[in-house]
Write a protein that holds these residues in place. Structure first.
Motif, mmCIF file in Angstrom:
data_model
loop_
_atom_site.group_PDB
_atom_site.id
_atom_site.type_symbol
_atom_site.label_atom_id
_atom_site.label_comp_id
_atom_site.label_asym_id
_atom_site.label_seq_id
_atom_site.Cartn_x
_atom_site.Cartn_y
_atom_site.Cartn_z
ATOM 1 N N PRO A 298 0.583 -1.263 0.178
ATOM 2 C CA PRO A 298 -0.050 0.139 0.032
ATOM 3 C C PRO A 298 0.822 1.203 -0.038
ATOM 4 O O PRO A 298 1.800 1.280 0.625
ATOM 5 C CB PRO A 298 -0.642 -0.182 1.238
ATOM 6 C CG PRO A 298 -0.743 -1.419 1.465
ATOM 7 C CD PRO A 298 0.467 -2.188 0.919
ATOM 8 N N ALA A 299 0.355 2.223 -0.787
ATOM 9 C CA ALA A 299 0.982 3.607 -0.891
ATOM 10 C C ALA A 299 1.259 4.187 0.393
ATOM 11 O O ALA A 299 2.215 4.908 0.649
ATOM 12 C CB ALA A 299 0.478 4.330 -1.939
ATOM 13 N N GLU A 300 0.236 4.161 1.220
ATOM 14 C CA GLU A 300 0.344 4.707 2.500
ATOM 15 C C GLU A 300 1.307 4.253 3.208
ATOM 16 O O GLU A 300 2.023 5.106 4.223
ATOM 17 C CB GLU A 300 -0.987 4.409 3.274
ATOM 18 C CG GLU A 300 -2.258 5.269 2.725
ATOM 19 C CD GLU A 300 -2.684 4.242 1.676
ATOM 20 O OE1 GLU A 300 -2.280 3.196 1.178
ATOM 21 O OE2 GLU A 300 -4.192 4.530 1.187
ATOM 22 N N ILE A 301 1.760 2.857 3.320
ATOM 23 C CA ILE A 301 2.711 2.336 4.068
ATOM 24 C C ILE A 301 4.091 2.584 3.478
ATOM 25 O O ILE A 301 5.009 3.098 4.326
ATOM 26 C CB ILE A 301 2.712 0.815 4.204
ATOM 27 C CG1 ILE A 301 1.488 0.544 5.090
ATOM 28 C CG2 ILE A 301 3.970 0.126 4.680
ATOM 29 C CD1 ILE A 301 1.272 -1.105 4.864
ATOM 30 N N VAL A 302 4.212 2.527 2.107
ATOM 31 C CA VAL A 302 5.535 3.244 1.434
ATOM 32 C C VAL A 302 5.665 4.565 2.023
ATOM 33 O O VAL A 302 7.038 4.853 2.150
ATOM 34 C CB VAL A 302 5.343 3.063 0.091
ATOM 35 C CG1 VAL A 302 6.338 3.639 -0.766
ATOM 36 C CG2 VAL A 302 5.179 1.564 -0.371
ATOM 37 N N ASN A 303 4.920 5.522 1.930
ATOM 38 C CA ASN A 303 5.016 6.805 2.399
ATOM 39 C C ASN A 303 5.487 6.862 3.641
ATOM 40 O O ASN A 303 6.334 7.962 3.968
ATOM 41 C CB ASN A 303 3.735 7.670 1.712
ATOM 42 C CG ASN A 303 3.653 7.738 0.295
ATOM 43 O OD1 ASN A 303 4.402 7.630 -0.479
ATOM 44 N ND2 ASN A 303 2.304 8.009 -0.200
ATOM 45 N N ARG A 304 4.872 6.198 4.386
ATOM 46 C CA ARG A 304 5.294 6.568 5.836
ATOM 47 C C ARG A 304 6.798 5.941 6.081
ATOM 48 O O ARG A 304 7.366 6.754 6.865
ATOM 49 C CB ARG A 304 4.224 5.641 6.940
ATOM 50 C CG ARG A 304 2.790 6.123 6.774
ATOM 51 C CD ARG A 304 2.137 5.246 7.986
ATOM 52 N NE ARG A 304 2.576 5.392 9.262
ATOM 53 C CZ ARG A 304 2.159 4.375 9.867
ATOM 54 N NH1 ARG A 304 1.153 3.549 9.687
ATOM 55 N NH2 ARG A 304 2.702 4.337 11.234
ATOM 56 N N ILE A 305 6.947 4.903 5.474
ATOM 57 C CA ILE A 305 8.430 4.532 5.604
ATOM 58 C C ILE A 305 9.664 5.380 5.241
ATOM 59 O O ILE A 305 10.310 5.894 5.526
ATOM 60 C CB ILE A 305 8.663 3.177 5.050
ATOM 61 C CG1 ILE A 305 7.783 2.051 5.823
ATOM 62 C CG2 ILE A 305 10.227 2.704 5.002
ATOM 63 C CD1 ILE A 305 7.907 0.869 5.105
ATOM 64 N N GLN A 306 9.042 5.947 3.711
ATOM 65 C CA GLN A 306 9.901 7.046 3.322
ATOM 66 C C GLN A 306 10.025 8.122 4.138
ATOM 67 O O GLN A 306 11.318 8.753 4.229
ATOM 68 C CB GLN A 306 9.243 7.527 1.847
ATOM 69 C CG GLN A 306 10.188 8.329 1.170
ATOM 70 C CD GLN A 306 9.913 9.858 1.245
ATOM 71 O OE1 GLN A 306 8.885 10.058 1.769
ATOM 72 N NE2 GLN A 306 10.991 10.852 1.299
ATOM 73 N N GLN A 307 9.035 8.731 4.837
ATOM 74 C CA GLN A 307 9.341 9.883 5.685
ATOM 75 C C GLN A 307 9.877 9.730 6.732
ATOM 76 O O GLN A 307 10.704 10.481 6.960
ATOM 77 C CB GLN A 307 7.560 10.226 5.847
ATOM 78 C CG GLN A 307 6.717 10.889 4.656
ATOM 79 C CD GLN A 307 5.351 10.885 4.844
ATOM 80 O OE1 GLN A 307 5.126 10.686 5.827
ATOM 81 N NE2 GLN A 307 4.502 11.091 3.890
ATOM 82 N N GLU A 308 9.728 8.626 7.269
ATOM 83 C CA GLU A 308 10.765 8.566 8.625
ATOM 84 C C GLU A 308 11.960 8.071 8.370
ATOM 85 O O GLU A 308 12.628 8.455 9.162
ATOM 86 C CB GLU A 308 9.935 7.252 9.550
ATOM 87 C CG GLU A 308 8.436 7.411 9.965
ATOM 88 C CD GLU A 308 8.357 8.737 11.201
ATOM 89 O OE1 GLU A 308 9.482 9.246 11.531
ATOM 90 O OE2 GLU A 308 7.373 9.382 10.908
ATOM 91 N N THR A 309 12.230 7.509 7.072
ATOM 92 C CA THR A 309 13.729 7.439 6.855
ATOM 93 C C THR A 309 14.339 8.515 6.327
ATOM 94 O O THR A 309 15.425 8.777 6.835
ATOM 95 C CB THR A 309 13.681 6.292 5.524
ATOM 96 O OG1 THR A 309 13.160 5.127 5.809
ATOM 97 C CG2 THR A 309 15.438 5.953 5.251
#
Length: 360
Positions: A298-309
């Motif tokens: 899911p894009a929501e999960i991908v975006n959350r990981i990117q933001q925190e990384t």
């Protein structure tokens, strides 16, 4: 005493009532069976339902490193894993799955559920080189993954065993070229595996200089460096972060970096192009590392990981540690990382073709 006429059941009514009694157990059995089927269907639907971003992560997340411990891929994964653990309140665990130039670990992730619980620390090898180098891959590096973010870009460093180099009179890239041409096939070139940027950087050097060294692939930079320090290998084009400690300790001698410009971490070490002469004009072979997930995550999960990384890579502690090791922190968007991967495919396909390297 007889019942009133309007209340007395007829023969037909008595027959239907008896049949209802006889068939009641069968109806109950069918109702129970139908209920079980409905429950099973609901459970299966829940199992197959897409991962929900609002409840992720509800358990530990695995970051697969497709190389052995001790190399740059492993170092960078272990730098971001604790930061993500703190950000999400769940453990991000590094899982080393080495072999086949990173393809074994990449295949594991490509075939994992797209639920955000299995990630890959991909490299220029797994997602920029291998499709051109290998005749057949068990996964598609583009279709089977969704990019999350670039974690770091690093130069490679052309290095030799310091003690052997002194004995052979090698202190510069030109010294190395002369010695290699005078001793064809007598030098061993270590790498972290077939198809890695470390391998291809060496193959490109051989092609452009007309030298020949015997390629010795390992299952990661860690084991290769052990043999480099031990004197069993002669030269390596390693990712700078994994070799930095041995260079500073004087066990390995850095002849040049493979990037287009000098590394701030080793400002006195020239680039290969600077000191390689006309034969190495335009030589450049840097590496990069980034997080990816199975396609369909899911894009929501991908975006959350990117933001925190990206937040973690921007903190002074992490940023300074990476720069000191020769790595340039990333943190770009999934879309920018996808464009970077596409460009790297095209670039390394040309390098593979020019070098003649091939792995079946």
């Amino acid at each position: 005493m007889s019942l009133p006429a309007e209340a007395s059941p007829s023969r037909s009514a008595r027959t239907h009532a008896a049949a209802a009694v006889r068939h009641a157990p069968a109806r109950r059995r069918r109702a129970v069976a139908l209920g079980c089927l409905l429950l099973a269907g609901a459970a299966l639907a829940a199992w197959n339902a897409p991962a929900r971003a609002d409840t992720w992560p509800a358990k530990p997340v695995r970051i697969v490193v497709p190389f052995a411990p001790g190399g740059t891929t492993d170092i960078l994964a272990r730098a971001v894993a604790p930061e993500l653990s703190r950000a999400f309140g769940q453990q991000f665990v590094v899982d080393n799955r080495a072999g086949a130039g990173g393809n074994i670990g990449a295949e594991i992730v490509a075939k994992s559920p797209a639920d955000g619980y299995t990630l890959l620390m991909g490299t220029v090898g797994t997602h920029g080189i291998n499709r051109a180098l290998y005749g057949k891959l068990p996964f598609d590096p583009i279709k089977d993954f969704v990019p999350i973010t670039l974690v770091a870009a690093v130069p490679n460093v052309m290095e030799v065993n310091a003690e052997k180099a002194r004995a052979q009179g090698i202190s510069t890239v030109q010294d190395f070229i002369r010695y290699a041409k005078a001793h064809p096939g007598q030098l061993n070139m270590a790498s972290s595996g077939n198809g890695t940027s470390i391998h291809l950087a060496g193959e490109l050097f051989k092609t452009m200089t007309g030298t020949y060294m015997l390629h010795m692939p390992y299952r990661g930079s860690g084991p290769a460096l052990l043999d480099m320090v031990g004197g069993n290998m002669d030269v390596m084009f390693d990712n700078l972060p994994s070799s930095m400690a041995q260079i500073k300790a004087g066990k390995l001698k850095a002849l040049a970096v493979t990037s287009a410009t000098r590394s701030p971490a080793l400002p006195d070490v020239p680039t290969v192009e600077e000191v390689g002469g006309p034969a190495l004009k335009g030589y450049e072979a840097s590496s990069w590392f980034g997080l990816l997930a199975p396609a369909g995550t899911p894009a929501e999960i991908v975006n959350r990981i990117q933001q925190e990384t990206a937040k973690a890579l921007a903190t002074p502690a992490v940023k300074e540690r990476m720069l000191a090791q020769g790595a340039i922190p990333g943190g770009n968007s999934p879309q920018d990382f996808a464009r970077h991967i596409d460009a790297e495919h095209a670039k390394w396909a040309r390098v593979v073709q020019a070098s003649g390297a091939k792995v079946d």
